[in-house]
Every structure is written in structure tokens, then in C-alpha cells.
Design a protein around this motif. Structure first.
Motif, PDB file in Angstrom:
ATOM      1  N   ILE A 194       0.906  -1.202  -0.265  1.00 23.28           N
ATOM      2  CA  ILE A 194      -0.117   0.059   0.127  1.00 23.28           C
ATOM      3  C   ILE A 194       0.687   1.193   0.158  1.00 23.28           C
ATOM      4  O   ILE A 194       1.693   1.386   0.931  1.00 23.28           O
ATOM      5  CB  ILE A 194      -0.883  -0.039   1.399  1.00 23.28           C
ATOM      6  CG1 ILE A 194      -2.031  -1.392   1.264  1.00 23.28           C
ATOM      7  CG2 ILE A 194      -1.803   1.193   1.318  1.00 23.28           C
ATOM      8  CD1 ILE A 194      -2.552  -1.400   2.535  1.00 23.28           C
ATOM      9  N   SER A 195       0.690   2.045  -0.882  1.00 25.29           N
ATOM     10  CA  SER A 195       1.265   3.404  -1.041  1.00 25.29           C
ATOM     11  C   SER A 195       0.610   4.650  -0.628  1.00 25.29           C
ATOM     12  O   SER A 195      -0.691   4.539  -0.693  1.00 25.29           O
ATOM     13  CB  SER A 195       1.912   3.590  -2.415  1.00 25.29           C
ATOM     14  OG  SER A 195       2.627   2.544  -2.970  1.00 25.29           O
ATOM     15  N   LYS A 196       1.195   5.331   0.106  1.00 24.66           N
ATOM     16  CA  LYS A 196       0.759   6.505   0.641  1.00 24.66           C
ATOM     17  C   LYS A 196       1.353   7.830   0.042  1.00 24.66           C
ATOM     18  O   LYS A 196       2.655   7.932   0.001  1.00 24.66           O
ATOM     19  CB  LYS A 196       0.563   6.742   2.158  1.00 24.66           C
ATOM     20  CG  LYS A 196      -0.140   5.821   2.726  1.00 24.66           C
ATOM     21  CD  LYS A 196      -0.517   6.156   4.352  1.00 24.66           C
ATOM     22  CE  LYS A 196      -1.542   5.092   4.771  1.00 24.66           C
ATOM     23  NZ  LYS A 196      -2.250   5.738   5.775  1.00 24.66           N
ATOM     24  N   VAL A 197       0.618   8.925  -0.276  1.00 25.18           N
ATOM     25  CA  VAL A 197       1.309  10.186  -0.715  1.00 25.18           C
ATOM     26  C   VAL A 197       1.397  10.945   0.309  1.00 25.18           C
ATOM     27  O   VAL A 197      -0.054  11.224   0.975  1.00 25.18           O
ATOM     28  CB  VAL A 197       0.336  10.600  -1.913  1.00 25.18           C
ATOM     29  CG1 VAL A 197       0.937  12.052  -2.553  1.00 25.18           C
ATOM     30  CG2 VAL A 197       0.442   9.697  -3.212  1.00 25.18           C
ATOM     31  N   ILE A 198       2.399  11.478   0.767  1.00 27.00           N
ATOM     32  CA  ILE A 198       2.603  12.400   2.024  1.00 27.00           C
ATOM     33  C   ILE A 198       3.311  13.592   1.170  1.00 27.00           C
ATOM     34  O   ILE A 198       4.455  13.462   0.684  1.00 27.00           O
ATOM     35  CB  ILE A 198       3.241  11.750   2.969  1.00 27.00           C
ATOM     36  CG1 ILE A 198       2.500  10.533   3.567  1.00 27.00           C
ATOM     37  CG2 ILE A 198       3.536  12.878   4.219  1.00 27.00           C
ATOM     38  CD1 ILE A 198       3.348   9.851   4.761  1.00 27.00           C
TER      39      ILE A 198
ATOM     40  N   GLU B 112      -7.890  15.318  -1.133  1.00 27.06           N
ATOM     41  CA  GLU B 112      -8.705  14.346  -1.797  1.00 27.06           C
ATOM     42  C   GLU B 112      -8.697  14.270  -3.327  1.00 27.06           C
ATOM     43  O   GLU B 112      -8.386  13.190  -3.995  1.00 27.06           O
ATOM     44  CB  GLU B 112     -10.125  14.256  -1.402  1.00 27.06           C
ATOM     45  CG  GLU B 112     -11.116  13.035  -1.595  1.00 27.06           C
ATOM     46  CD  GLU B 112     -10.917  11.873  -1.135  1.00 27.06           C
ATOM     47  OE1 GLU B 112     -10.995  10.892  -1.788  1.00 27.06           O
ATOM     48  OE2 GLU B 112     -10.306  11.740   0.061  1.00 27.06           O
TER      49      GLU B 112
ATOM     50  N   GLY C 144      -5.269  12.944  -4.360  1.00 30.04           N
ATOM     51  CA  GLY C 144      -4.776  11.779  -4.106  1.00 30.04           C
ATOM     52  C   GLY C 144      -3.604  11.938  -2.826  1.00 30.04           C
ATOM     53  O   GLY C 144      -2.744  11.003  -2.453  1.00 30.04           O
ATOM     54  N   ILE C 145      -3.894  12.986  -1.982  1.00 30.47           N
ATOM     55  CA  ILE C 145      -2.895  13.268  -0.973  1.00 30.47           C
ATOM     56  C   ILE C 145      -3.368  12.601   0.201  1.00 30.47           C
ATOM     57  O   ILE C 145      -4.728  12.951   0.578  1.00 30.47           O
ATOM     58  CB  ILE C 145      -2.564  14.783  -0.908  1.00 30.47           C
ATOM     59  CG1 ILE C 145      -2.028  15.242  -2.211  1.00 30.47           C
ATOM     60  CG2 ILE C 145      -1.692  15.081   0.336  1.00 30.47           C
ATOM     61  CD1 ILE C 145      -1.787  16.684  -2.230  1.00 30.47           C
ATOM     62  N   ASP C 146      -2.598  11.799   0.850  1.00 23.35           N
ATOM     63  CA  ASP C 146      -3.263  11.081   2.130  1.00 23.35           C
ATOM     64  C   ASP C 146      -2.660  12.029   3.556  1.00 23.35           C
ATOM     65  O   ASP C 146      -3.449  12.083   4.393  1.00 23.35           O
ATOM     66  CB  ASP C 146      -2.485   9.543   2.269  1.00 23.35           C
ATOM     67  CG  ASP C 146      -2.978   8.659   1.398  1.00 23.35           C
ATOM     68  OD1 ASP C 146      -3.979   8.581   1.063  1.00 23.35           O
ATOM     69  OD2 ASP C 146      -1.984   8.219   0.230  1.00 23.35           O
ATOM     70  N   CYS C 147      -1.616  12.796   3.317  1.00 22.10           N
ATOM     71  CA  CYS C 147      -1.081  13.476   4.500  1.00 22.10           C
ATOM     72  C   CYS C 147      -0.398  14.508   3.958  1.00 22.10           C
ATOM     73  O   CYS C 147       0.458  14.577   3.047  1.00 22.10           O
ATOM     74  CB  CYS C 147      -0.265  12.574   5.338  1.00 22.10           C
ATOM     75  SG  CYS C 147       0.337  13.306   6.817  1.00 22.10           S
TER      76      CYS C 147
END
Length: 104
Positions: free
Chosen positions: A4-8, A64, A67-70
Motif C-alpha cells: 500500500i502506497s501513501k502520498v505524503i 482528496e 490523492g494526497i493522504d497526508c
């Protein structure tokens, strides 16, 4: 195993209208160069637009959409840390407390 990738995003800025107002008052007391006056005016207009001061629904909607998670927030232009320490500490505390309130 699925990864799982997150965009920070780490170069995100916030500015407090209240802190910037106090900062601007302090600048008015100084003998500024033409360039410093131009920068102060630009920043005042930038803050007035509200994008950098907004840490609520609009910022979350932007995140949102893209696609930015944090976001890692730091203080933007007119950082109080550039002032005399007696003034800087008070304004830095104000900025930190305001941002902490938004994060809660």
C-alpha cells in the motif's frame, strides 16, 4: 502481499491571519527598503486570498482530489522566527497553537 502506497506531501505551508497581522504591525515600525515593502505587500495580498490560511474543508478537498493522504505543514512566509526573539517567541506560539487547534 499487497503493498500500500501513501502520498505524503512535505513542502506544505500554512499562515495565520492573526500572526501575519501582528507581524505586519511590527514591520510598520521598521524602516524597510522598497524591496521589503513590496514583499510585505505581496504577502499581505497572498494571505488575504485565504488559500494558505485555510486548514479545513478546502484543504481536505484539495488533498482528496489530488490523492494526497497526508500533508506535513510548516509555517510559510513572514515566519515569526525571523523577528527579535522577544517578539518571535510570542508569535511562534500563537501560530503553533492555532495550527494545533486545526489538527485536533
Amino acid at each position: 502481499m499487497e503493498q500500500i502506497s501513501k502520498v505524503i506531501t512535505v513542502e506544505e505551508h500554512f499562515m495565520s491571519e492573526k500572526v501575519n497581522g501582528e507581524y505586519q504591525k511590527l514591520l510598520e515600525k521598521k524602516n524597510l527598503t522598497l524591496a521589503q515593502k513590496a514583499k510585505a505587500n505581496f504577502i499581505q495580498q497572498f494571505v488575504a486570498k485565504g488559500e494558505i490560511t485555510e486548514v479545513g474543508e478546502k484543504r481536505l478537498e484539495f488533498m482528496e482530489t489530488h490523492g494526497i493522504d497526508c500533508q506535513i505543514l510548516s509555517y510559510g512566509n513572514n515566519s515569526p522566527s525571523y523577528l527579535d526573539p522577544k517578539q518571535a517567541v510570542v508569535l511562534c506560539q500563537m501560530a503553533n497553537e492555532e495550527l494545533a487547534g486545526y489538527c485536533k
